[in-house]
Design an enzyme around this catalytic site. Structure first.
Site, short mmCIF file in Angstrom:
data_model
loop_
_atom_site.label_atom_id
_atom_site.label_comp_id
_atom_site.label_asym_id
_atom_site.label_seq_id
_atom_site.Cartn_x
_atom_site.Cartn_y
_atom_site.Cartn_z
N GLU A 1 -17.82 60.08 13.79
CA GLU A 1 -19.21 60.15 13.37
C GLU A 1 -20.17 59.35 14.26
O GLU A 1 -21.30 59.76 14.49
CB GLU A 1 -19.37 59.69 11.92
CG GLU A 1 -18.80 60.65 10.89
CD GLU A 1 -17.32 60.44 10.62
OE1 GLU A 1 -16.63 59.81 11.44
OE2 GLU A 1 -16.84 60.93 9.58
N GLU B 1 -11.27 62.23 6.04
CA GLU B 1 -11.59 61.68 4.71
C GLU B 1 -10.95 62.52 3.61
O GLU B 1 -10.43 61.99 2.64
CB GLU B 1 -13.10 61.58 4.54
CG GLU B 1 -13.71 60.50 5.43
CD GLU B 1 -15.21 60.55 5.49
OE1 GLU B 1 -15.76 61.64 5.78
OE2 GLU B 1 -15.84 59.51 5.26
#
Ligand code: T1G
Length: 708
Positions: free
Chosen positions: A129, A109
């Site tokens: 995740e 990210e």
């Protein structure tokens, strides 16, 4: 304390280096340092562009997972990485992320909030995740579809699987692969883009509508198949879909809602427990990380059956030359044929290249003699589960093996000390209990005998990682950790069918709980004959007059060993698909009638409670006896060796989640119904429940010791 984020300049290029070992996680101080360094570069007139790079072996491996527990407990505020990443994206000078090692989760990210990404050829990027029961929480589900398109973003966010550098380049995640010196390559790239308009990922919307709407429902269908019971993959799909329907900022808000739903879920707590647990089990009190280990360059395996063949493949897969010995040519040929078939299947599925298969087969030396055993650094015995046979083999290899050769037994339950007594070197003897199929299952139970040397234990634990296994150290008792607990688990499953549940009801109840398969299906897979042989070795220890399962022995006498004979508790077709067997149902009813067991309706809830709490109660006893070092060792054993759902964290974590007081109350009810011997609650369970504590609190004390 060294700077977490360092700012330097090479002529007109600013270099921002994240230095937060061991994996450059975005721990508190790192996002703040990044933001400060970006501002510093913006204010520095000599700077034309900025390179972002990680110190050590990797870029950023994500948010600091250790922080999540503090957020859930309210000790820390919720995650707010977005503004920091936005300050990178809003930098007036182009920012180039230079990726090596891994850019995972918040790491990717961060890289996607930069304007460009250059990557080392061996690097990987991903949004893993969901493996923690989470979803990307810092814009990943909104930026990734903008860079790589919706389908790639769905695949990466819903599976959590990383992609290699070439794949990242092809998908549009990376702009260039840099061979050689990554920093210099990134600086050269920075000079090429300096002074030009820098593309902000959040404004790149051209790929957002490159897929048909039904792609989301298809992704959901795939996610449900792949991760039975898992919530996070579906949340990740919802978040990526939001990117195609909402402006960036709104999409990030939707992502944050879904992220927090997942963060506060029991599944995420359990999966994070399993993540750290898989690493905690390698820490052994009294055996420090720097303990000397033996150099394992050559291996030898005795027995080319199901287990011996799988163990042989495990060594060959790790690039370790390995001899595999049998007593008869026919058995050796059968073993090698199975090994070749297994490799050929992997090649056919595209999981292995033909070259890799040939290389691995070239590392295997099948033979009928002990030739070459004198050069082996480790010998693994994988013969029939019978003490007399094992002791004879160990006496033989004791005479042949070199002094510093480790002698390991793949026994699944038998006494490692007794096996060691057949040798002149008990300090070199250890249990290496692999799980079938040995070349696939990740768990390795390393069983320490009384005399097993520290170096032998340390070597075995380190070798497990090299073999691609997760090793759990177990003390020496009947069944060690896994099979000691599976005994009461299977006992209860069999009692339940004698009391009125059908075989299918018992299997389905535990399958719906999340087990990879039901207990009786597992018995049919492992082999009712195998269970019978182990039971024979230990029935002399059984307390007379206590209720024992009755049906398994009858199935054995009928030659119904399970899948291998086409019938056991269930019937199996040529593809090993199970079906209800009325003959077995009749046998169970007849057996129960003869034993005076009154048949009744049995609920799924009772089925699950009796099987799972039988595991928990025995696990508590193992903790008390020191057979298992920590509760998390039991959890990891069951997740990786017995198909316990990781999203429930393992049997002991599951009990903590239910509440030990509730578990104890249930066990006390079973004790009233079924008698004290079978269901007397383990004293540790009583102690922790009455003190309002958890198995995890019991571990914390252990962990403090292990880290000293
Ligand atoms: N946070 C905290 N500690 C971590 C960590 C992390 N992200 N990753 C690893 N560690 C610790 C690990 O516990 C071990 O500690 C040591 O580092 C070495 O790890 C906001 C919400 C990067 C591939 O899921 O996959 O970002 O035992 O033994 O084999 O949207 O670690 O030595 O004390 O595994 O070389 C997403 C998890 C987080 C990556 C390296 N990121 N890590 O493997 O070393 S959520 C991940 C890994 C997130 C954002 C979301 C692997 C690795 P100790 P190791 P390795």
């Amino acid at each position: 304390m060294p700077e977490l984020v360092e700012y330097t300049r090479q002529d007109d290029i600013a270099v921002i280096t994240i230095d937060n070992p061991p994996v450059n996680a975005l721990s508190p101080g790192v996002p703040e340092g990044l933001q400060k360094a970006i501002q510093q570069a913006a204010a520095d007139d000599q700077v034309k562009a900025v390179v972002l790079i990680g110190a050590g072996s990797t870029f950023i491996a994500g948010a600091d997972i250790r922080e999540f527990g503090k957020i859930v407990s309210g000790e820390k505020p919720r995650l707010t990485l977005l503004p920091y990443l936005q300050s990178i994206e809003d930098s007036p000078k182009p920012v180039i992320a230079a990726i090596h090692g891994t850019a995972l989760g918040g790491g990717l990210e961060t890289a996607m909030s930069a304007h460009y990404r250059v990557i080392a050829p061996t690097a990987q990027v991903g949004q893993p995740e969901v493996k923690l029961g989470l979803i990307p929480g810092a814009g990943g589900t909104q930026r990734l579809p903008r860079l790589a398109g919706v389908i790639k973003a769905l695949e990466m966010c819903a599976t959590g699987e990383p992609v290699k550098a070439q794949d990242a380049l092809a998908a549009g995640i990376a702009d260039r692969i840099v061979d050689g010196d990554l920093l210099q390559g990134a600086i050269a790239f920075a000079r090429e883009v300096a002074g030009k308009a820098a593309p902000k990922t959040r404004e790149r919307n051209e790929k957002l509508h490159d897929a048909m709407p039904m792609v989301f429902d298809f992704a959901r269908e795939q996610a449900r198949k792949r991760g039975r019971g898992l919530r996070a993959p579906l949340a990740a799909i919802d978040a990526v879909e939001a990117a195609t329907k909402l402006p960036f900022d709104e999409g990030c808000k939707r992502e944050a809602e879904l992220f927090n739903e997942c963060l506060f879920s029991s599944q995420s707590k359990a999966l994070i427990h399993a993540f750290f647990g898989e690493r905690a089990v390698s820490r052994i009190p009294g055996i420090p990380k720097d303990t000397k280990t033996y150099d394992i360059r050559r291996a030898a395996v005795i027995g080319a059956g199901t287990m011996g063949g799988g163990i042989t493949m495990t060594y060959a897969n790790a690039g370790i030359p390995v001899i595999v010995k049998e007593t008869a040519q026919e058995a050796l040929d059968r073993g090698m044929a199975t090994i070749r078939k297994n490799y050929a299947n992997s090649v056919a599925k595209g999981k292995l290249s033909q070259d890799a298969m040939d290389q691995r087969l070239a590392l295997i030396t099948p033979q009928l003699s002990y030739d070459g055993f004198e050069q082996a650094d480790i010998i693994v015995e994988a013969v029939f589960e019978n003490m007399a046979v094992k002791k004879q083999v160990f006496a033989e290899i004791d005479r042949i093996a070199k002094p510093d050769c480790i002698l390991a037994s793949n026994t699944s339950s038998l006494d490692v000390d007794e096996i060691a007594s057949a040798t002149s070197r008990p300090q070199m003897v250890i249990g290496n209990h692999f799980f079938s199929p040995a070349h696939v299952m990740k768990l390795l139970e390393v069983v320490r005998g009384k005399a097993s040397g520290k170096e032998v234990i340390a070597t075995s634990m380190a070798l497990a990682k090299r073999l691609g296994k997760v090793a759990v150290l177990a003390g020496n008792c009947f069944g060690f950790i896994g099979n000691r607990m599976v005994a009461p688990y299977l006992r209860e499953a069999q009692f339940l069918v004698e009391e009125g549940a059908s075989v299918e009801q018992v299997n389905d109840a535990l399958y719906r709980f999340g087990m990879a398969m039901g207990p009786l299906a597992m018995d049919d897979l492992a082999g009712i004959d195998v269970g019978h042989a182990i039971h024979k070795e230990f029935e002399r220890f059984e307390k007379p007059g206590v209720r024992k399962p009755l049906v398994a022995d009858r199935l054995y006498e009928m030659g119904r060993y399970g899948q291998k004979t086409g019938s056991g508790w269930s019937k199996y077709d040529a593809n090993r698909k199970p079906s209800h067997d009325p003959e077995v149902a009749e046998l169970i009813e007849k057996t129960a009638r003869e034993a005076g067991i009154e048949r009744r309706q049995v609920t799924s809830e009772e089925t699950v409670d009796r099987c799972i709490y039988a595991l928990v109660n025995e696990g508590a006893r193992l903790l008390e006896e020191g057979i298992a070092l920590r509760a998390v060792d039991i959890d990891i054993t069951y997740i990786y060796g017995y198909g316990f759902p990781a999203w429930r964290g393992g049997p002991m974590f599951h009990a903590d989640t239910v509440g030990l007081k509730n578990v104890l109350a249930c066990i006390r009810d079973f004790e009233k119904q079924h008698g004290p011997y079978l269901w007397s609650p383990a004293p540790l369970l009583v102690r922790l429940a009455e003190a309002g504590q958890t198995f995890e609190s019991f571990d914390q004390e252990k962990e403090r010791t292990a880290r000293t």
